[in-house]
Design a protein around this motif. Sequence first.
Motif, mmCIF file in Angstrom:
data_model
loop_
_atom_site.group_PDB
_atom_site.id
_atom_site.type_symbol
_atom_site.label_atom_id
_atom_site.label_comp_id
_atom_site.label_asym_id
_atom_site.label_seq_id
_atom_site.Cartn_x
_atom_site.Cartn_y
_atom_site.Cartn_z
ATOM 1 N N TRP A 41 -34.855 65.760 64.405
ATOM 2 C CA TRP A 41 -33.691 65.275 65.156
ATOM 3 C C TRP A 41 -32.542 64.965 64.199
ATOM 4 O O TRP A 41 -31.405 65.381 64.431
ATOM 5 C CB TRP A 41 -34.084 64.052 65.985
ATOM 6 C CG TRP A 41 -32.927 63.344 66.610
ATOM 7 C CD1 TRP A 41 -32.148 63.787 67.643
ATOM 8 C CD2 TRP A 41 -32.424 62.061 66.239
ATOM 9 N NE1 TRP A 41 -31.185 62.845 67.939
ATOM 10 C CE2 TRP A 41 -31.341 61.783 67.094
ATOM 11 C CE3 TRP A 41 -32.783 61.123 65.285
ATOM 12 C CZ2 TRP A 41 -30.610 60.604 67.001
ATOM 13 C CZ3 TRP A 41 -32.070 59.945 65.202
ATOM 14 C CH2 TRP A 41 -30.988 59.690 66.043
ATOM 15 N N ASP B 276 -37.264 53.235 69.554
ATOM 16 C CA ASP B 276 -36.663 54.530 69.834
ATOM 17 C C ASP B 276 -37.615 55.451 70.596
ATOM 18 O O ASP B 276 -37.387 56.643 70.700
ATOM 19 C CB ASP B 276 -36.227 55.214 68.529
ATOM 20 C CG ASP B 276 -34.988 54.554 67.936
ATOM 21 O OD1 ASP B 276 -34.180 54.021 68.717
ATOM 22 O OD2 ASP B 276 -34.834 54.586 66.709
ATOM 23 N N PRO C 117 -34.015 58.726 71.213
ATOM 24 C CA PRO C 117 -33.141 57.976 70.318
ATOM 25 C C PRO C 117 -32.244 57.007 71.066
ATOM 26 O O PRO C 117 -31.632 57.357 72.074
ATOM 27 C CB PRO C 117 -32.308 59.051 69.637
ATOM 28 C CG PRO C 117 -33.025 60.328 69.867
ATOM 29 C CD PRO C 117 -33.821 60.159 71.109
ATOM 30 N N SER C 118 -32.188 55.783 70.577
ATOM 31 C CA SER C 118 -31.321 54.776 71.166
ATOM 32 C C SER C 118 -29.876 55.080 70.773
ATOM 33 O O SER C 118 -29.607 55.819 69.824
ATOM 34 C CB SER C 118 -31.714 53.383 70.666
ATOM 35 O OG SER C 118 -31.504 53.296 69.274
ATOM 36 N N LYS C 119 -28.938 54.488 71.491
ATOM 37 C CA LYS C 119 -27.520 54.670 71.161
ATOM 38 C C LYS C 119 -27.216 54.163 69.752
ATOM 39 O O LYS C 119 -26.520 54.843 68.992
ATOM 40 C CB LYS C 119 -26.636 53.998 72.206
ATOM 41 C CG LYS C 119 -26.596 54.745 73.519
ATOM 42 C CD LYS C 119 -25.666 54.094 74.516
ATOM 43 C CE LYS C 119 -25.713 54.866 75.835
ATOM 44 N NZ LYS C 119 -24.823 54.271 76.831
ATOM 45 N N PRO C 120 -27.723 52.976 69.367
ATOM 46 C CA PRO C 120 -27.459 52.531 67.988
ATOM 47 C C PRO C 120 -28.044 53.468 66.929
ATOM 48 O O PRO C 120 -27.418 53.724 65.898
ATOM 49 C CB PRO C 120 -28.120 51.154 67.926
ATOM 50 C CG PRO C 120 -28.156 50.677 69.337
ATOM 51 C CD PRO C 120 -28.361 51.921 70.157
ATOM 52 N N THR D 42 -28.573 56.729 67.243
ATOM 53 C CA THR D 42 -27.755 57.939 67.249
ATOM 54 C C THR D 42 -26.433 57.694 66.529
ATOM 55 O O THR D 42 -25.990 58.526 65.726
ATOM 56 C CB THR D 42 -27.506 58.413 68.688
ATOM 57 O OG1 THR D 42 -28.780 58.650 69.316
ATOM 58 C CG2 THR D 42 -26.682 59.675 68.738
ATOM 59 N N ALA D 43 -25.829 56.542 66.780
ATOM 60 C CA ALA D 43 -24.551 56.208 66.146
ATOM 61 C C ALA D 43 -24.697 55.988 64.645
ATOM 62 O O ALA D 43 -23.740 56.176 63.894
ATOM 63 C CB ALA D 43 -23.958 54.958 66.802
#
Length: 134
Positions: free
Chosen positions: A23, A88, A97-100, A102-103
């Motif tokens: 990923w 996650d 994957p969580s937003k944090p 991924t960010a």
Amino acid sequence: MTRIAIVTGSVRPGRHSLTVADWVKSIADKRSDAQVEVVDIADFQLPVWKEAVPPSGASGGSTEQSKAWSQRMGEFDGFTVLMSLFHDFEGFTKFAPSKPATAAVGPMLDNLVLWTKAMEAVRAGEFEVDRKAA
């Protein structure tokens, strides 16, 4: 071009670190400033490190596994080791994957490439440290 290794962080049965590494690589592959490759530590059958010197030692280790590992990692200019976090994963089994998370990938890669490039002169032996001053 700068070569970066994304190293899996687990060899245990049922692990998800290879999924996470793939990923991260899919995100990194969109960049033009580095060539990124996944290195799966399971491929090296490494024992718990039991060498007399650290992996950075000149010999690269005394076992075939540690020599292979040192040689492989020597192909890269920089690396990151991934550790899967269970928040996650949906139900601890499906990677989502969580937003944090991924960010965080982009800035992590930005810093990794920046520091890898900054260390080029050190790796090439063009920079000497006055150890007496330290």
